[in-house]
Every structure is written in C-alpha cells, then in structure tokens.
Design a protein around this motif. Structure first.
Motif, PDB file in Angstrom:
ATOM      1  N   GLY A 230      90.994  67.433  72.938  1.00 25.15           N
ATOM      2  CA  GLY A 230      92.119  67.988  73.651  1.00 25.15           C
ATOM      3  C   GLY A 230      92.430  67.510  75.105  1.00 25.15           C
ATOM      4  N   PHE A 231      91.792  66.286  75.610  1.00 17.74           N
ATOM      5  CA  PHE A 231      91.989  65.966  76.775  1.00 17.74           C
ATOM      6  C   PHE A 231      93.514  65.237  76.809  1.00 17.74           C
ATOM      7  CE2 PHE A 231      87.433  66.145  77.562  1.00 17.74           C
ATOM      8  CZ  PHE A 231      87.367  66.433  78.707  1.00 17.74           C
ATOM      9  N   PRO A 232      94.284  65.557  77.538  1.00 15.76           N
ATOM     10  CA  PRO A 232      95.780  64.976  77.772  1.00 15.76           C
ATOM     11  C   PRO A 232      95.498  63.560  78.268  1.00 15.76           C
ATOM     12  CG  PRO A 232      95.756  66.768  79.241  1.00 15.76           C
ATOM     13  CD  PRO A 232      94.323  66.739  78.556  1.00 15.76           C
ATOM     14  N   PRO A 233      96.398  62.786  78.116  1.00 19.72           N
ATOM     15  CA  PRO A 233      96.093  61.166  78.632  1.00 19.72           C
ATOM     16  C   PRO A 233      96.084  61.222  80.103  1.00 19.72           C
ATOM     17  CG  PRO A 233      97.893  61.345  76.835  1.00 19.72           C
ATOM     18  CD  PRO A 233      97.488  62.601  77.119  1.00 19.72           C
ATOM     19  N   GLU A 234      96.834  62.089  80.755  1.00 22.60           N
ATOM     20  CA  GLU A 234      96.906  61.996  82.183  1.00 22.60           C
ATOM     21  C   GLU A 234      95.719  62.749  82.838  1.00 22.60           C
ATOM     22  OE1 GLU A 234      99.402  65.497  80.660  1.00 22.60           O
ATOM     23  OE2 GLU A 234      99.286  63.251  80.255  1.00 22.60           O
ATOM     24  N   ARG A 235      94.721  63.393  81.992  1.00 24.15           N
ATOM     25  CA  ARG A 235      93.312  63.772  82.473  1.00 24.15           C
ATOM     26  C   ARG A 235      92.202  62.957  81.870  1.00 24.15           C
ATOM     27  NH1 ARG A 235      92.129  68.971  81.185  1.00 24.15           N
ATOM     28  NH2 ARG A 235      94.216  69.813  80.436  1.00 24.15           N
ATOM     29  N   ILE A 236      92.332  61.656  81.533  1.00 15.93           N
ATOM     30  CA  ILE A 236      91.495  60.666  81.032  1.00 15.93           C
ATOM     31  C   ILE A 236      91.565  59.561  82.144  1.00 15.93           C
ATOM     32  CG2 ILE A 236      90.677  59.127  79.251  1.00 15.93           C
ATOM     33  CD1 ILE A 236      91.681  60.950  77.291  1.00 15.93           C
ATOM     34  N   ILE A 237      90.845  59.313  82.766  1.00 15.19           N
ATOM     35  CA  ILE A 237      90.970  58.217  84.002  1.00 15.19           C
ATOM     36  C   ILE A 237      89.872  57.094  83.619  1.00 15.19           C
ATOM     37  CG2 ILE A 237      90.747  57.816  86.572  1.00 15.19           C
ATOM     38  CD1 ILE A 237      92.669  60.275  85.576  1.00 15.19           C
ATOM     39  N   LEU A 238      90.356  55.978  83.755  1.00 17.32           N
ATOM     40  CA  LEU A 238      89.905  54.623  83.407  1.00 17.32           C
ATOM     41  C   LEU A 238      89.846  53.665  84.655  1.00 17.32           C
ATOM     42  CD1 LEU A 238      91.650  54.244  80.006  1.00 17.32           C
ATOM     43  CD2 LEU A 238      89.195  54.997  80.360  1.00 17.32           C
ATOM     44  N   SER A 239      88.826  53.004  84.859  1.00 13.34           N
ATOM     45  CA  SER A 239      88.622  51.710  85.721  1.00 13.34           C
ATOM     46  C   SER A 239      88.834  50.622  85.019  1.00 13.34           C
ATOM     47  CB  SER A 239      87.540  51.958  86.758  1.00 13.34           C
ATOM     48  OG  SER A 239      87.606  51.025  87.823  1.00 13.34           O
ATOM     49  N   LEU A 240      89.584  49.711  85.309  1.00 11.20           N
ATOM     50  CA  LEU A 240      89.687  48.380  84.647  1.00 11.20           C
ATOM     51  C   LEU A 240      89.264  47.356  85.469  1.00 11.20           C
ATOM     52  CD1 LEU A 240      93.481  48.305  83.623  1.00 11.20           C
ATOM     53  CD2 LEU A 240      91.555  49.356  82.283  1.00 11.20           C
ATOM     54  N   GLU A 241      88.671  46.255  84.566  1.00  9.75           N
ATOM     55  CA  GLU A 241      88.135  44.971  85.039  1.00  9.75           C
ATOM     56  C   GLU A 241      89.008  43.927  84.821  1.00  9.75           C
ATOM     57  OE1 GLU A 241      84.090  44.026  84.662  1.00  9.75           O
ATOM     58  OE2 GLU A 241      83.299  45.791  85.719  1.00  9.75           O
ATOM     59  N   MET A 242      89.469  43.112  85.465  1.00 14.47           N
ATOM     60  CA  MET A 242      90.403  42.001  85.279  1.00 14.47           C
ATOM     61  C   MET A 242      89.846  40.928  86.194  1.00 14.47           C
ATOM     62  SD  MET A 242      93.010  42.807  83.159  1.00 14.47           S
ATOM     63  CE  MET A 242      94.479  41.613  83.445  1.00 14.47           C
ATOM     64  N   ARG A 243      90.193  39.645  85.500  1.00 14.98           N
ATOM     65  CA  ARG A 243      89.920  38.399  86.827  1.00 14.98           C
ATOM     66  C   ARG A 243      90.869  38.603  87.926  1.00 14.98           C
ATOM     67  NH1 ARG A 243      86.912  34.245  84.339  1.00 14.98           N
ATOM     68  NH2 ARG A 243      86.442  33.684  86.631  1.00 14.98           N
ATOM     69  N   MET A 244      90.473  38.455  88.913  1.00 12.39           N
ATOM     70  CA  MET A 244      90.879  38.734  90.220  1.00 12.39           C
ATOM     71  C   MET A 244      90.490  37.396  91.075  1.00 12.39           C
ATOM     72  SD  MET A 244      90.538  42.562  91.203  1.00 12.39           S
ATOM     73  CE  MET A 244      90.997  43.914  90.025  1.00 12.39           C
ATOM     74  N   CYS A 254      96.276  39.068  88.740  1.00 17.04           N
ATOM     75  CA  CYS A 254      95.432  40.272  87.971  1.00 17.04           C
ATOM     76  C   CYS A 254      96.366  41.351  87.309  1.00 17.04           C
ATOM     77  CB  CYS A 254      94.707  41.224  88.825  1.00 17.04           C
ATOM     78  SG  CYS A 254      95.590  42.109  90.047  1.00 17.04           S
ATOM     79  N   ASN A 255      97.791  40.867  87.114  1.00 19.24           N
ATOM     80  CA  ASN A 255      98.792  41.947  86.988  1.00 19.24           C
ATOM     81  C   ASN A 255      98.917  42.169  85.409  1.00 19.24           C
ATOM     82  OD1 ASN A 255     100.123  39.040  86.376  1.00 19.24           O
ATOM     83  ND2 ASN A 255     101.756  40.366  85.875  1.00 19.24           N
ATOM     84  N   ILE A 256      99.249  43.512  85.112  1.00 23.97           N
ATOM     85  CA  ILE A 256      99.559  44.013  83.803  1.00 23.97           C
ATOM     86  C   ILE A 256     100.859  44.692  83.744  1.00 23.97           C
ATOM     87  CG2 ILE A 256      98.881  45.340  81.906  1.00 23.97           C
ATOM     88  CD1 ILE A 256      95.994  45.845  82.979  1.00 23.97           C
ATOM     89  N   GLY A 257     101.797  43.852  83.164  1.00 25.32           N
ATOM     90  CA  GLY A 257     103.081  44.293  83.455  1.00 25.32           C
ATOM     91  C   GLY A 257     103.681  44.072  84.793  1.00 25.32           C
ATOM     92  N   ASP A 258     104.113  45.172  85.416  1.00 20.62           N
ATOM     93  CA  ASP A 258     104.458  45.066  86.819  1.00 20.62           C
ATOM     94  C   ASP A 258     103.286  45.743  87.705  1.00 20.62           C
ATOM     95  OD1 ASP A 258     104.625  47.791  86.243  1.00 20.62           O
ATOM     96  OD2 ASP A 258     106.745  47.974  87.119  1.00 20.62           O
ATOM     97  N   LYS A 259     102.316  45.853  87.110  1.00 22.65           N
ATOM     98  CA  LYS A 259     101.063  46.604  87.945  1.00 22.65           C
ATOM     99  C   LYS A 259     100.247  45.440  88.336  1.00 22.65           C
ATOM    100  CE  LYS A 259     102.421  50.812  87.922  1.00 22.65           C
ATOM    101  NZ  LYS A 259     103.496  51.074  88.743  1.00 22.65           N
ATOM    102  N   TYR A 260      99.455  45.542  89.522  1.00 27.34           N
ATOM    103  CA  TYR A 260      98.509  45.003  89.938  1.00 27.34           C
ATOM    104  C   TYR A 260      97.105  45.449  89.849  1.00 27.34           C
ATOM    105  CZ  TYR A 260     101.893  41.266  91.723  1.00 27.34           C
ATOM    106  OH  TYR A 260     103.172  40.415  91.869  1.00 27.34           O
ATOM    107  N   VAL A 261      96.396  45.440  89.044  1.00 27.65           N
ATOM    108  CA  VAL A 261      95.014  46.015  88.811  1.00 27.65           C
ATOM    109  C   VAL A 261      94.441  46.154  90.245  1.00 27.65           C
ATOM    110  CG1 VAL A 261      92.860  46.037  87.808  1.00 27.65           C
ATOM    111  CG2 VAL A 261      94.986  45.235  86.470  1.00 27.65           C
TER     112      VAL A 261
END
Ligand SMILES: Cc1cc2nc3c(=O)[nH]c(=O)nc-3n(C[C@H](O)[C@H](O)[C@H](O)COP(=O)(O)OP(=O)(O)OC[C@H]3O[C@@H](n4cnc5c(N)ncnc54)[C@H](O)[C@@H]3O)c2cc1C
Ligand code: FES
Length: 280
Positions: A230-244, A254-261
């Motif tokens: 029952g966790f809504p997506p806004e209450r699931i927090i993740l930390s990403l690892e990308m090449r930087m 390190c971008n995904i779409g218009d975001k820089y990780v």
C-alpha cells in the motif's frame, strides 16, 4: 565563491576492512584544514567525489552522519582504477574530497512518520548515515517507528557488524538482518532475500515512508512488495547510481531524460522516476 572542482585536502585517519572478501573498506577521513569540515556541511543521502591524485575521482555516498563530528566516512567497494588505488592507501596518506554533492533523503517530509529503511549489499552506506542521524537523541523524537531490513549474500558480507549488533539491542529501532544463505550454525537472524523479508516483516504502509537502496535486482523485486503493502509511489524513495564525472550537473554524463542524477538526485521518489525514461 569556491571553485566547485577543487577538493578539500583530507588525511586517512582509520581504515576498517568490512567484509570477509576484503573488497569493502571504510575510510575515515579528517580534514587537513579544520574550517573545511564546516564548509563540508552535508545531509544524509548526499555523496562526494573522492579524489586520488594522478588516478581520478569517484562518486561515493557519505556513510557518516552529520551528527558524528570531526571526521567523514565512506565505504568503498574495490572495483577498478580509483577504488583499487584507495584500497592500497594507508592511514596517514592524504587525498581530496569534493562535495558534498547531490540531494538528500526528504528529511522534512519524514518527520512525524514511521520510517522503513531497506538496504542490500554495500549500498547500505547512506542508510548507515541515515540511521545514525535518526537515532541521535536530538532527532529520534522527530520520527515514529524505525524499521530496518538489511541483507547481504552471507554473514561475512554484512557491513558495520558492530553497529548492527548495537542497533539490535536497542528498543527504539526494529532490525531485520538477513542473508541469502549461510552454513554458520550460530547465525541467529533471518535467511532469505530482502524482498521476501520485507514482505514478511513490514505489515503496514500507514503514515510510513520507505527508503530503498541496493542493487537493481533487489530494487526491482522490492518495489512491487511495497506497492502491494500500500505504499504510494511518492512514499517510496530510491537512491540511484549512475556513471558520473563532474558531479555538479555540467558534463551531461549522468542524465536520465531532463534530470541529472548528480544534481537533481541521486535521491528520487518512485513517483518522480515513473515520469522519466526507463534508463536507470
Ligand atoms: C551517487 C553514487 C554513490 C555511490 N556510492 C558508492 C559507495 O558508497 N560505495 C561504493 O563502493 N561505490 C559507490 N558508488 C559507485 C562508485 O562510484 C564506482 O564503483 C566507482 O566510481 C568505480 O570507480 P573505479 O575507478 O574504481 O572503477 P573503474 O575503473 O571506473 O570501473 C571498474 C568497473 O566498475 C564499473 N563502474 C564504475 N563506476 C560505476 C558506477 N557508478 N556504477 C556501476 N558500475 C560502475 C565499470 O563499468 C567497470 O566495469 C556510487 C556511485 C554513485 C553515482
Ligand atoms: S556527472 Fe556531470 S552532469 Fe552529472
């Protein structure tokens, strides 16, 4: 203004070998100039670039908590050029730290809520920072129940063993340590993968935020468990690892779409990630 590419000079004060394969070591650094410690003011969830002269820089999550004064800690997996050089360095050697970089876990939003921390393997580093931070007497009253599910392949691959044992003894944090398997007859905790233990031990998503950090396969199988709870997506927090590379949103590595990780992350809610192309 300080040049954002300039690292602070630090000295290695202590090195702890964390795992039985000796591939994970925790480095405790002290700043050569005491005022640099104040300038390196960080929040749990952030990372820094560890800079080794002549070799390069690597992004590493900050494993210490800002409530621990006089040093900063990082736990480094030996995988390639820079991390192997670091593993061969000794107490007393000097190098550089650039940061702090990136965003952090949503601490303001987490206040007044139950917190579920889910970690796997060596991605537990910024989760250690977060647990130490939340358990500090100034901060503990801000959070309701704190529950931790932490897994590694074997008992010998768990990080921070003494701290895990100390948290097990406390009654203001619920610990569920697990391993994929073991032949150790004295093993007294869980056996099973992190998603399965999460499903067994976490019973409610009410007023709860989940922070998940681990290898992609663990995240992939934990996500549906949390959604089913029952966790809504806004209450699931993740930390990403990308090449930087730059770590400050300039080089575009390190971008995904218009975001820089490196700059907009590395911490994202699942709701935010669902809006991005599936490149992570
Ligand atoms: C925000 C963030 C936080 C991180 N926190 C930690 C941490 O707390 N502890 C830790 O040990 N590592 C962490 N990493 C991963 C770490 O940055 C890489 O392992 C490191 O950069 C490898 O550098 P190297 O020079 O030793 O290896 P290289 O010689 O550059 O590469 C060796 C091998 O590792 C792979 N590799 C290199 N970097 C990455 C990466 N970022 N993701 C996946 N594979 C990679 C390469 O493809 C290659 O196969 C983090 C990465 C990010 C982006
Ligand atoms: S690492 Fe350069 S933009 Fe993110």
């Amino acid at each position: 203004m300080k040049n954002p590419y300039l690292p602070y000079p630090v000295r290695i004060d202590e090195i702890t070998t964390e795992t039985e394969d000796k591939n994970l070591k925790t480095f405790k650094f002290v700043f050569l100039n005491p005022e640099d410690e104040k300038n390196f003011s960080y929040t749990p969830g952030q990372f820094a670039e560890l800079s080794v002269a002549g070799k390069g820089e690597i992004p590493i999550g900050i494993a210490s908590s800002p409530t621990e004064k006089g040093f900063v800690k990082f736990t480094v997996n030996k995988v390639g050029v820079v991390s192997s050089t670091l593993h061969n360095m000794s107490v007393g050697d000097t190098m550089g730290i650039r940061g702090p970089l990136g965003n952090w876990y949503p601490w303001k939003e987490m206040e007044g809520k139950n917190i579920v921390i889910i970690g796997g393997g060596f991605a537990f580093t910024t989760l250690r920072s977060s647990i130490i931070y939340m358990l500090h007497p100034d901060n503990r009253p801000k959070f309701k129940d704190i529950t931790v599910v932490y897994g590694a392949r074997t008992p010998g691959m768990l990080l921070y063993k003494e701290e895990l044992a100390a948290w097990e003894r406390r009654d203001d944090i619920n610990m569920h340590i697990t391993v994929d398997g073991t032949t150790d007859p004295d093993w007294k905790y869980n056996i099973g993968f992190v998603p399965a233990i999460t499903e067994k031990k976490i019973t409610s998503a009410d007023n709860t935020i989940a922070i998940v950090c681990g290898p992609p396969i663990m995240i992939k199988f934990t996500q549906p468990v949390l959604e089913k709870l029952g966790f809504p997506p806004e209450r699931i927090i993740l930390s990403l690892e990308m090449r930087m590379k730059c770590g400050i949103g300039i080089c575009g590595r390190c971008n995904i779409g218009d975001k820089y990780v490196c700059k907009d992350g590395p911490v994202f809610s699942l709701a935010q990630l669902k809006e991005l192309p599936p490149e992570y």
